[in-house]
Design a protein around this motif. Structure first.
Motif, PDB file in Angstrom:
ATOM      1  N   ASP A  20       0.865  -1.185   0.000  1.00  0.00           N
ATOM      2  CA  ASP A  20       0.000   0.000   0.000  1.00  0.00           C
ATOM      3  C   ASP A  20       0.902   1.236   0.000  1.00  0.00           C
ATOM      4  O   ASP A  20       1.118   1.882   1.025  1.00  0.00           O
ATOM      5  N   ILE A  21       1.447   1.546  -1.164  1.00  0.00           N
ATOM      6  CA  ILE A  21       2.445   2.612  -1.290  1.00  0.00           C
ATOM      7  C   ILE A  21       1.876   3.968  -0.877  1.00  0.00           C
ATOM      8  O   ILE A  21       2.563   4.786  -0.252  1.00  0.00           O
ATOM      9  N   SER A  22       0.625   4.221  -1.197  1.00  0.00           N
ATOM     10  CA  SER A  22       0.028   5.522  -0.870  1.00  0.00           C
ATOM     11  C   SER A  22      -0.015   5.768   0.636  1.00  0.00           C
ATOM     12  O   SER A  22       0.056   6.914   1.090  1.00  0.00           O
ATOM     13  N   ALA A  23      -0.113   4.695   1.424  1.00  0.00           N
ATOM     14  CA  ALA A  23      -0.157   4.851   2.883  1.00  0.00           C
ATOM     15  C   ALA A  23       1.218   5.217   3.438  1.00  0.00           C
ATOM     16  O   ALA A  23       1.335   6.076   4.317  1.00  0.00           O
ATOM     17  N   PHE A  24       2.265   4.585   2.923  1.00  0.00           N
ATOM     18  CA  PHE A  24       3.612   4.850   3.428  1.00  0.00           C
ATOM     19  C   PHE A  24       4.190   6.162   2.895  1.00  0.00           C
ATOM     20  O   PHE A  24       5.050   6.769   3.534  1.00  0.00           O
ATOM     21  N   PHE A  25       3.720   6.592   1.726  1.00  0.00           N
ATOM     22  CA  PHE A  25       4.278   7.798   1.104  1.00  0.00           C
ATOM     23  C   PHE A  25       3.243   8.920   1.041  1.00  0.00           C
ATOM     24  O   PHE A  25       3.242   9.714   0.108  1.00  0.00           O
ATOM     25  N   LYS A  26       2.393   8.986   2.063  1.00  0.00           N
ATOM     26  CA  LYS A  26       1.339  10.004   2.051  1.00  0.00           C
ATOM     27  C   LYS A  26       1.914  11.415   2.152  1.00  0.00           C
ATOM     28  O   LYS A  26       1.350  12.363   1.593  1.00  0.00           O
ATOM     29  N   ASN A  27       3.044  11.587   2.853  1.00  0.00           N
ATOM     30  CA  ASN A  27       3.667  12.917   2.919  1.00  0.00           C
ATOM     31  C   ASN A  27       4.179  13.343   1.548  1.00  0.00           C
ATOM     32  O   ASN A  27       4.045  14.500   1.140  1.00  0.00           O
ATOM     33  N   THR A  28       4.769  12.384   0.829  1.00  0.00           N
ATOM     34  CA  THR A  28       5.264  12.658  -0.522  1.00  0.00           C
ATOM     35  C   THR A  28       4.117  13.005  -1.458  1.00  0.00           C
ATOM     36  O   THR A  28       4.177  13.978  -2.217  1.00  0.00           O
ATOM     37  N   LEU A  29       3.061  12.213  -1.402  1.00  0.00           N
ATOM     38  CA  LEU A  29       1.939  12.377  -2.330  1.00  0.00           C
ATOM     39  C   LEU A  29       1.093  13.605  -2.025  1.00  0.00           C
ATOM     40  O   LEU A  29       0.407  14.126  -2.909  1.00  0.00           O
ATOM     41  N   ASP A 215      10.143   9.630   3.841  1.00  0.00           N
ATOM     42  CA  ASP A 215       9.111   8.588   3.720  1.00  0.00           C
ATOM     43  C   ASP A 215       9.738   7.233   3.395  1.00  0.00           C
ATOM     44  O   ASP A 215       9.352   6.198   3.952  1.00  0.00           O
ATOM     45  N   LEU A 216      10.713   7.240   2.486  1.00  0.00           N
ATOM     46  CA  LEU A 216      11.359   5.988   2.081  1.00  0.00           C
ATOM     47  C   LEU A 216      12.109   5.357   3.253  1.00  0.00           C
ATOM     48  O   LEU A 216      12.080   4.133   3.432  1.00  0.00           O
ATOM     49  N   GLU A 217      12.751   6.171   4.058  1.00  0.00           N
ATOM     50  CA  GLU A 217      13.490   5.644   5.207  1.00  0.00           C
ATOM     51  C   GLU A 217      12.546   4.946   6.190  1.00  0.00           C
ATOM     52  O   GLU A 217      12.849   3.858   6.693  1.00  0.00           O
TER      53      GLU A 217
END
Length: 385
Positions: A20-29, A215-217
């Protein structure tokens, strides 16, 4: 049996969460960073200078539907360039400037077209040499210096050495984390889907680097902890699956990655300009170092593109990758009408035959391909292995 079933369910829940990439990278998105954007196309473009100049570097991926751009280029022209031109025709106002490289003749014509029809959008053509020697590094460093002055003119101020050092440190950190992510992906193929892997890679090229890297970290920390707890449950599922390497050019087809994910293909290595050619190799700045030379050296000595003149060196890179990752089959994917890549395939096929590695060649349109036909060919190839 009940315990095994429960473990399988728990593993599926974990996999769904990790993908669920959108959940982990919500700050980026959901970033509200208001810095102006500078578009770029090729991995030989030094992002560090764009960041140091106060801009967000955004790789232009183009639009899925090509309508207006068909009237500007021949029918047998690079579909990625057509798609990108379609994007610029609609979204040029979103960019402070656009930076091209002379990666191929098509990209040079793209630069000419942009200069003629989008006069209000500053554009710059970075001349990248085709060789890697000391003379090439000096030549490229001089060209990077010209690009630096172009960016300074956009912002109306000089870029300081401290700003370049900070930008180099930031982009180095991003590359290091992307490489770590790639290594985890190849070790835990059942936890991370091919689709998710390339989605993260694409995000890394279109997002504010500071926010994306944070976010990636966090994402990697979660995966590593989850993988350590579940490692004994993962390995048997891919024990007898052949390790595949994908080689190609600018392949960003979501449907393709989704198809390969659904087939449980074990992607053990790749040579693509949206993955390893993007994040491999760091820039090391010393106190008295000439930063332009070091930036030029990094970009010319990263995993090279097929457009470079020394194809023998490229074949050696691929051979080392095959041996290192115990590759059992290669899938070569090219966009249609990409002469630079198509000219390389016969020699690559010859090298793979010498190594005893079977290869499958696929040619696709950009953002448009026949899924059923490709699925049949890939399935037959995997069964043969």
């Amino acid at each position: 049996m009940i315990q095994d079933s429960k473990s399988r369910v728990d593993l599926d829940i974990l996999k769904n969460k990790i993908n669920d990439i959108s959940a982990f990278f919500k700050n980026t998105l959901s970033s509200t960073d208001n810095r102006p954007l500078v578009g770029w196309f090729c991995t030989y473009t030094p992002e560090e200078l764009i960041v140091a100049g106060g801009f967000i570097p955004v790789r232009i991926f183009g639009r899925k539907k090509i309508i207006k751009s068909e009237s500007y280029f021949p029918i047998n022209f690079c579909p990625y360039i057509k798609s990108s031109w379609e994007s610029l025709l609609s979204d040029a106002d979103n960019f402070k400037a656009v930076i091209f490289t002379n990666s191929c003749d098509g990209m040079r014509r793209f630069f000419d077209t942009t200069n003629k029809y989008l006069k209000d959008t500053p554009s710059y053509l970075l001349d990248v040499p085709h060789l890697r020697g000391a003379g090439s590094i000096d030549f490229f460093a001089n060209n990077i210096g010209n690009m630096k002055r172009f960016i300074e003119n956009l912002n109306g101020k000089k870029i300081s050495r401290r700003e370049i050092e900070n930008a180099v440190s930031l982009i180095n950190r991003k590359r290091k984390l992307l490489k770590k992510y790639s290594q985890i992906f190849t070790k835990l193929p059942e936890l991370i889907s091919i689709s998710s892997y390339f989605k993260v890679m694409e995000l890394s090229m279109i997002s504010a680097p500071e926010i994306f890297t944070d976010d990636l970290e966090r994402y990697l920390k979660f995966i590593m902890e989850a993988g350590a707890e579940n490692i004994t449950k993962l390995q048997p599922n891919y024990k007898n699956t052949p390790a595949i390497m994908i080689i190609g050019n600018f392949i960003t087809e979501e449907k393709l990655w989704g198809m390969l994910s659904a087939m449980n293909l074990k992607l053990a290595s790749d040579d693509l300009c949206i993955s390893s050619r993007y994040f491999e190799k760091q820039i090391e700045l010393g106190d008295d170092s000439d930063f332009l030379d070091l930036i030029a050296e990094r970009y010319l000595n990263k995993p090279q593109c097929m457009r470079m003149a020394d194809l023998g060196l490229k074949l050696k890179e691929i051979e080392n990758n095959i041996i290192k990752n115990n590759i059992e089959g290669v899938i070569f994917i090219s966009l249609k009408f990409c002469d630079t890549v198509l000219y390389s395939f016969p020699l690559l096929k010859q090298k793979l035959n010498q190594l005893g590695i079977p290869a499958l060649y696929l040619e696709i349109e950009y953002n448009n391909f026949s899924e059923g036909q490709l699925k049949t060919r890939v399935q037959a190839f995997l069964e043969m292995l």
